[in-house]
Each structure stands twice: as C-alpha cells, then as structure tokens.
Design an enzyme around this catalytic site. Structure first.
Site, PDB file in Angstrom:
ATOM      1  N   LYS A 175     -11.453  50.835   7.593  1.00  0.00           N
ATOM      2  CA  LYS A 175     -12.811  50.561   8.079  1.00  0.00           C
ATOM      3  C   LYS A 175     -12.874  50.046   9.520  1.00  0.00           C
ATOM      4  CE  LYS A 175     -14.614  49.758   3.459  1.00  0.00           C
ATOM      5  NZ  LYS A 175     -15.430  48.930   2.576  1.00  0.00           N
ATOM      6  N   ASP A 177     -22.052  48.657   3.235  1.00  0.00           N
ATOM      7  CA  ASP A 177     -21.503  47.717   2.237  1.00  0.00           C
ATOM      8  C   ASP A 177     -22.335  46.425   2.196  1.00  0.00           C
ATOM      9  OD1 ASP A 177     -19.327  49.231   1.386  1.00  0.00           O
ATOM     10  OD2 ASP A 177     -18.018  48.443   2.964  1.00  0.00           O
TER      11      ASP A 177
END
Ligand code: ATR
Length: 265
Positions: free
Chosen positions: A75, A109
């Site tokens: 990420k 997220d």
C-alpha cells in the site's frame, strides 16, 4: 515482471495486488458486483512481491486496465506510484485503490471502516496494534470525533501513531479491555498463532472488531465472544472499502447487497 499476467484471463480489467493474495475474498465480491451491474471485465488476484508494485501497476496501466485494489505489503509503494492521490490516502499514508486512467490513488480502508462503526453514545475506543492497518482505523476514529487509545507491543510505535492522529497511548504491557466499549484488533498476532495480552472483564461487554477475516473467528474474537462481547470480523470493512472502490472505478452505486451475500455477511 513479464510473467505477471501469465494465466490471467484476457478479459480481466480489474485486479487485487498483494502477497499473499490467494486468501482474498475481493475477486468473488467484485466479480459479483460487476455481473450484477452488467459490466464487462473480470477482477483477478495477482501476486506481486514487495518492491515490485510500481512496475506491476505501470504494466497494467499500459495495457488499459481500469482499476486495482492494493493490499499487504504494497500500500505504501502504491502511494508512491500514483501521480495524484486523495486526501485520505495522503493522511493515512497508503493507497488501497488505484484508478489507472488518471494514475490516481485512493484510500477506501479508512472511509470503509468508518461506515462499519456503530452508534455509541459514550464511545471509549481502543486500537490494538500500530502498524499500517491501525493507521486507517485511527484516521476513521479521528474523523468520527471519538476519543481513542492505542496499545502496541512496541510502545514507541503506539506513541507515534497516537501523536499523529490525536489519540492517547496505553503504556502498559497488558491490556484491561474492561475500560473500553469498542476494541479494534489490527495486529497480526492471530495470523502467527500468537495470543494478545488482553484481559476481558467478566461482566458487561462492548463490541470487539477484528480487521482480518478468515474461515474461522480469530483467537481475539473467540475470546471476546467467550466473555459475551459482540464480535465483528473484517468482512464488514472489506465490503465497505470494496463498495467505495467499485463506485470510484465505475461511477455506479455499488450493489452492496449482492456483494455482502457473496462474502456471507
Ligand atoms: P499491518 O500493515 O498489517 O498493520 P505491520 O505494520 O507489520 O502490519 O503491523 C503489524 C502489527 O501487529 C504491529 O502493531 C505489531 O506490533 P509491533 O509493532 O510490536 O511489531 C503487531 N503484532 C504482530 N505480532 C504480534 C504479537 N505476537 N503480539 C502483539 N502484537 C503483534
């Protein structure tokens, strides 16, 4: 890198990149969503080792792919690759959703986790862990305006995270969760078969969340349930972050019910 797409369906236009990636429920959930909306293009898992994320994203972008999800351990690399990024991605320091045409990175997220939070009148929240996953949770709690504590095995990381997101660090080596009514496990202890030094109160209970999911409840959620806490695994967050990603790629409302059914929520 040439072999990245070996065996991948030629109709694939969406992917989830990570390592390991076999356990991911995203392909099942996103393919059901694409079908339900009558859209072309398959969503496939692609194993990309740490250090190769930028190269993999460039390859897919060059071949006209539409979007990707990015998971552990890529990420931060994905954030570096993107030419534009959302405020959330920059604040959390991670990209989990890529739009190839604009080379744009989002983080769904944090916002996805935010949508799974219940209404609590007097929230007392605790985050276990201070790694990458904890950042999205801390971001969401700050966004909701709830006070929160962070406990981590290595206290210095908890201190840093608490300082950055306006929480407080819990400095003790063990945790008494009786002081809280929302406890979120972001550690990878369960994945390594290790127990967390958490003590559950014998009376009363709150909500225990684990951001991971698997075939069975994590040891953390099993203990919580044994002490009569409500429990929720990472599929609720998976659904919400995936729905937001789907909406960003397609411009359509995500068929949340179809997606939820597919991952058995
Ligand atoms: P992620 O991006 O998934 O959060 P990470 O950055 O490697 O991954 O963080 C893993 C988290 O799990 C950390 O908070 C780690 O604690 P340390 O900072 O002390 O390493 C935590 N963790 C891993 N194994 C653990 C264990 N056995 N007991 C307690 N915490 C553990």
């Amino acid at each position: 890198m040439k072999n990245l797409l070996r065996g991948v369906s030629p109709s694939a236009r969406y992917a989830v990149l990570g390592d390991p990636i076999e356990h991911s429920l995203s392909p099942k959930m996103q393919n059901a969503a694409l079908r339900a909306c009558g859209l072309q293009g398959e969503y496939v898992p692609i194993r990309v080792p740490s250090g190769s994320c930028g190269e993999a994203l460039s390859l897919l972008a060059g071949q006209g792919w539409i979007g990707a999800n990015i998971t552990v351990p890529l990420k931060t690399e994905a954030l570096v690759w993107c030419q534009q990024s959302s405020v959330e991605a920059r604040e959390i320091g991670a990209v989990n959703t890529v739009l190839f045409a604009e080379r744009r990175g989002l983080n769904t997220d944090g916002p996805g986790f935010l949508r799974t939070l219940p209404d609590l009148t007097a929230p007392r929240a605790l985050i276990l862990g201070a790694g990458g996953a904890a950042r999205a949770v801390a971001w969401a709690l700050r966004q909701r305006g709830w006070p929160f504590f962070i406990w981590n095995r290595s206290p210095s990381r908890a201190e840093q995270l608490a300082e950055e997101f306006g929480g407080q660090m819990l400095p003790t080596p063990e945790v008494d969760v009786g002081d809280f009514n929302l406890v979120v496990n972001t550690t990878s202890a369960g994945l390594h078969g290790q127990a967390l030094p958490v003590h559950w109160p014998t009376k009363g209970g709150g909500l225990a969340l684990d951001i991971s999911y698997g075939r069975e409840l994590s040891p953390f959620l099993r203990s919580a349930a044994a002490f009569s806490w409500s429990v929720q695994d990472g599929r609720a967050m998976l659904l919400e972050q995936g729905a937001l990603a789907f909406e960003a790629w397609t411009g359509l409302p995500a068929p949340r019910e179809v997606m939820a059914r597919e991952i058995e929520i």
